[in-house]
Design an enzyme around this catalytic site. Structure first.
Site, PDB file in Angstrom:
ATOM      1  N   LEU A 139      42.748  37.043  35.001  1.00 14.74           N
ATOM      2  CA  LEU A 139      42.901  36.176  33.838  1.00 14.74           C
ATOM      3  C   LEU A 139      41.532  36.074  33.176  1.00 14.74           C
ATOM      4  CD1 LEU A 139      45.085  33.097  34.917  1.00 14.74           C
ATOM      5  CD2 LEU A 139      45.594  34.704  33.084  1.00 14.74           C
ATOM      6  N   ASP A 140      41.487  36.172  31.851  1.00 10.20           N
ATOM      7  CA  ASP A 140      40.213  36.032  31.145  1.00 10.20           C
ATOM      8  C   ASP A 140      39.565  34.684  31.477  1.00 10.20           C
ATOM      9  OD1 ASP A 140      40.616  38.444  29.929  1.00 10.20           O
ATOM     10  OD2 ASP A 140      41.331  37.610  28.038  1.00 10.20           O
ATOM     11  N   PRO A 141      38.223  34.612  31.433  1.00 12.97           N
ATOM     12  CA  PRO A 141      37.570  33.312  31.639  1.00 12.97           C
ATOM     13  C   PRO A 141      38.091  32.229  30.690  1.00 12.97           C
ATOM     14  CG  PRO A 141      35.952  35.056  31.772  1.00 12.97           C
ATOM     15  CD  PRO A 141      37.238  35.712  31.354  1.00 12.97           C
TER      16      PRO A 141
END
Length: 328
Positions: free
Chosen positions: A49-51
């Site tokens: 998951l992206d930051p």
């Protein structure tokens, strides 16, 4: 003078932790924190998951890592907010605004675009992604100011709900709920929807609410996990077989279980299935996966006797029956 750091005593931990990943933290950083809190020897996550994204991130420990690919391949569901009228360098709020256009979007236009993006679509992966080209991640090229050619990829949008956000001025945002196949970039989907509406857009919020059959309402936040004592942390783990919920269960007894665990095919009156979860009968324990074809059970990913013994001890206590291929 700093005090010496206390060395964490690692131990075998087997199972699945549903983590509600917070904003601002990479998936790997979240994994390492949870691994440290559980003092686990081996761990892996099931897709990044992206930051700037939050939500459910299944973390696999010990024997569960053997089946993490199943979650990588699973459909995902996201909730997102698409800010209209502004295109950014990254497709989300982390990037710089590179273009602005006026917004004049009607509910009828939103409904038409929703229909347009249902089903099979093609996406060009974003430059700010971990995909590799010539052995180098695309985001490395992007950070160096380079744009490289990317091939379009086929993905499936299984469900899509778009609605103009009522609490934004001049209808500047769309709330999105998306269920999609693996490999779908929600940032790219948002950008493409913005282009189809004639005004462009970028994501300002992204939250994964489901991956496969795992949902975020069953997940725990990192700070909540840290606040628990060690037994309570371990109690948050789901069993390894929770990754195999869509597999046909088969139970083998005695010699059949032991021979299967040695990689030997077994014969029986099983329906053909590409996904089988195989258990030993006594004690009840997951042995691994298989496929059933023409009355044969063909071993796939198998647990080791040591892993099975450790799981039994964690479940039933130290007095669990010693697990060997011969004992099964």
């Amino acid at each position: 003078m700093q005090a010496p750091r206390t060395r964490v005593q690692r131990r075998p931990v087997h199972g699945v932790l549903l983590l509600d990943k917070p904003l601002g933290l990479s998936s790997n950083d979240a994994l390492q924190k949870a691994k440290w809190l559980l003092r686990a020897e081996k761990a892996g996550h099931t897709g990044t998951l992206d930051p700037l994204a939050s939500g459910v991130l299944p973390l696999c420990f010990g024997a569960a890592t053997k089946f993490s690919q199943l979650q990588l391949d699973a459909d995902k569901t996201y909730e997102a907010t698409l800010r209209l009228g502004q295109k950014t360098s990254t497709g989300d709020a982390e990037g710089q605004v590179i273009a602005e256009r006026p917004v004049a979007v009607t509910p009828a236009q939103v409904a038409a675009v929703q229909h347009q993006f249902m089903g099979a679509i093609r996406q060009i992966p974003p430059m700010y992604s971990a995909l590799k080209k010539d052995g180098k991640a695309l985001y490395e090229y992007a950070r160096a100011g380079q744009e490289v050619e990317r091939l379009a990829r086929d993905v499936q949008i299984k469900a899509l709900n778009l609605a103009l956000a009522p609490d934004t001025p001049a209808q500047q945002a769309i709330e999105m709920i998306v269920t999609c196949s693996k490999g779908t970039y929600i940032r790219t989907l948002g950008e493409d929807i913005g282009e189809a509406l004639g005004c462009g857009g970028h994501l300002t919020r992204l939250r994964r609410v489901a991956t496969g059959h795992f949902r975020v309402d069953g997940a725990i936040a990192l700070d909540a996990l840290e606040a628990l004592d060690e037994p309570a942390r371990l109690a948050r783990l789901l069993p390894v077989e929770s990754l195999l919920a869509d597999h046909m269960p088969v139970t083998l007894a005695g010699e059949d279980a032991g021979r299967f665990l040695s990689g030997v095919r077994r014969r029986g009156a099983w329906a053909d299935s590409g996904r089988v979860a195989v258990f030993g009968a006594s004690p009840r324990a997951l042995l691994g996966t298989a496929r059933a074809k023409a009355g044969e059970l063909i071993p796939g990913r198998l647990l080791s006797p040591i892993e099975i013994q450790q799981i039994l001890e964690n479940t039933h206590g130290a007095a669990a029956v010693p697990c060997t291929k011969e004992a099964l």
